[in-house]
Design a protein around this motif. Structure first.
Motif, PDB file in Angstrom:
ATOM      1  N   GLN A 119      -6.847  -6.141   1.058  1.00  0.00           N
ATOM      2  CA  GLN A 119      -6.382  -4.851   0.540  1.00  0.00           C
ATOM      3  C   GLN A 119      -7.425  -3.754   0.753  1.00  0.00           C
ATOM      4  O   GLN A 119      -7.094  -2.578   0.870  1.00  0.00           O
ATOM      5  CB  GLN A 119      -6.050  -4.967  -0.948  1.00  0.00           C
ATOM      6  N   GLU A 148      -0.424  -4.584  -0.814  1.00  0.00           N
ATOM      7  CA  GLU A 148      -0.092  -5.978  -1.117  1.00  0.00           C
ATOM      8  C   GLU A 148      -0.611  -6.374  -2.500  1.00  0.00           C
ATOM      9  O   GLU A 148      -1.744  -6.049  -2.874  1.00  0.00           O
ATOM     10  CB  GLU A 148      -0.685  -6.911  -0.056  1.00  0.00           C
ATOM     11  N   ALA A 149       0.208  -7.098  -3.251  1.00  0.00           N
ATOM     12  CA  ALA A 149      -0.159  -7.470  -4.620  1.00  0.00           C
ATOM     13  C   ALA A 149      -1.158  -8.617  -4.665  1.00  0.00           C
ATOM     14  O   ALA A 149      -1.996  -8.691  -5.563  1.00  0.00           O
ATOM     15  CB  ALA A 149       1.097  -7.848  -5.400  1.00  0.00           C
ATOM     16  N   THR A 150      -1.066  -9.528  -3.696  1.00  0.00           N
ATOM     17  CA  THR A 150      -1.942 -10.699  -3.698  1.00  0.00           C
ATOM     18  C   THR A 150      -2.603 -10.867  -2.336  1.00  0.00           C
ATOM     19  O   THR A 150      -2.162 -10.299  -1.331  1.00  0.00           O
ATOM     20  CB  THR A 150      -1.149 -11.981  -4.023  1.00  0.00           C
TER      21      THR A 150
END
Length: 236
Positions: A119, A148-150
């Motif tokens: 990220q 992106e979250a993860t």
């Protein structure tokens, strides 16, 4: 993109006669980057990732899913270097390496699965082709990664050969690459458990190879673990 160990070892054995593109992963100064982050390579050429600081990885993704393995979205295994702990190798005067062979001219999208490094922009591409699709650029890949979250990595290393070298490439683009490496298993990084997740061990001589694009700059030691081989830094 998956290669057998036998194929890679045979290729690495004759690497001195091949062009080797050298990419610096991380930096002693704390920069979260691949350098260079945009590589052009022909089929059959080698790319050697030299881990220059911290505890980073190299993982293949798709363009649309920058921070998760290509195996989560396609039937391809892709490449995963495992986590390469530089400090352990530095104590022995070694630089951890991970070497792959370019098998196609289609773009290969790569990221670091450590913490939130993906990220933060620690991504790269091999053979970007904006002529075929202008929207599939490295800049756009980085922008998608930011949201992106993860950030996850595969559970098992695959697709390349891990090793060590004693001298970093100068990145001059001439035939003045670094000397040969060795591969004591103690210097290779570990995954999310106590068992290292590293590919087959080998070394790649680069003394006669044409090294392209090296930058010698690392990052602090990462701690912690999670599923999918993710090592998390609580400071990020």
């Amino acid at each position: 993109m998956q290669f057998s160990t036998a194929t890679l070892l045979a290729l690495l054995g004759s690497a001195a006669a091949q062009k080797v593109h050298v990419v610096s992963v991380g930096s002693p100064n704390g920069t979260l980057t691949f350098s260079p982050d945009n590589v052009k390579a022909e089929v059959g050429e080698m790319i050697q990732f030299q881990f220059r600081g911290g505890n980073h990885s190299v993982v293949q993704s798709t363009f649309d899913n920058p921070c998760s393995p290509i195996s989560d979205h396609t039937n391809q295994t892709g490449i995963f270097s495992g986590y390469q702990l530089v400090k352990a190798s530095e104590a022995m005067g070694m630089i951890p390496t991970y070497t792959i062979m370019v098998k196609a001219k289609t773009p290969m999208w790569l990221y670091c699965s450590q913490g939130k490094h993906c990220q933060a922009g620690m991504v790269m591409v091999v053979n970007e082709n904006t002529a075929a699709n202008s929207s599939r650029s490295l800049d756009n890949f980085k922008n998608i990664a930011k949201g992106e979250a993860t950030n996850v990595g595969p559970p098992v290393a695959s697709g390349g050969v891990a090793g060590n070298t004693t001298t970093p490439s100068t990145g001059s683009g001439s035939d003045s690459g670094s000397g040969s490496g060795s591969s004591p298993s103690a210097t290779n990084g570990a995954g999310s458990s106590s068992t290292p997740t590293t590919p087959a061990q080998s070394s790649i001589p680069t003394a006669a190879a044409s090294a392209v694009g090296f930058s010698s700059t690392g990052y602090g030691l990462m701690t912690g673990s999670s599923k999918h081989g993710v090592r998390l830094d609580p400071g990020l």
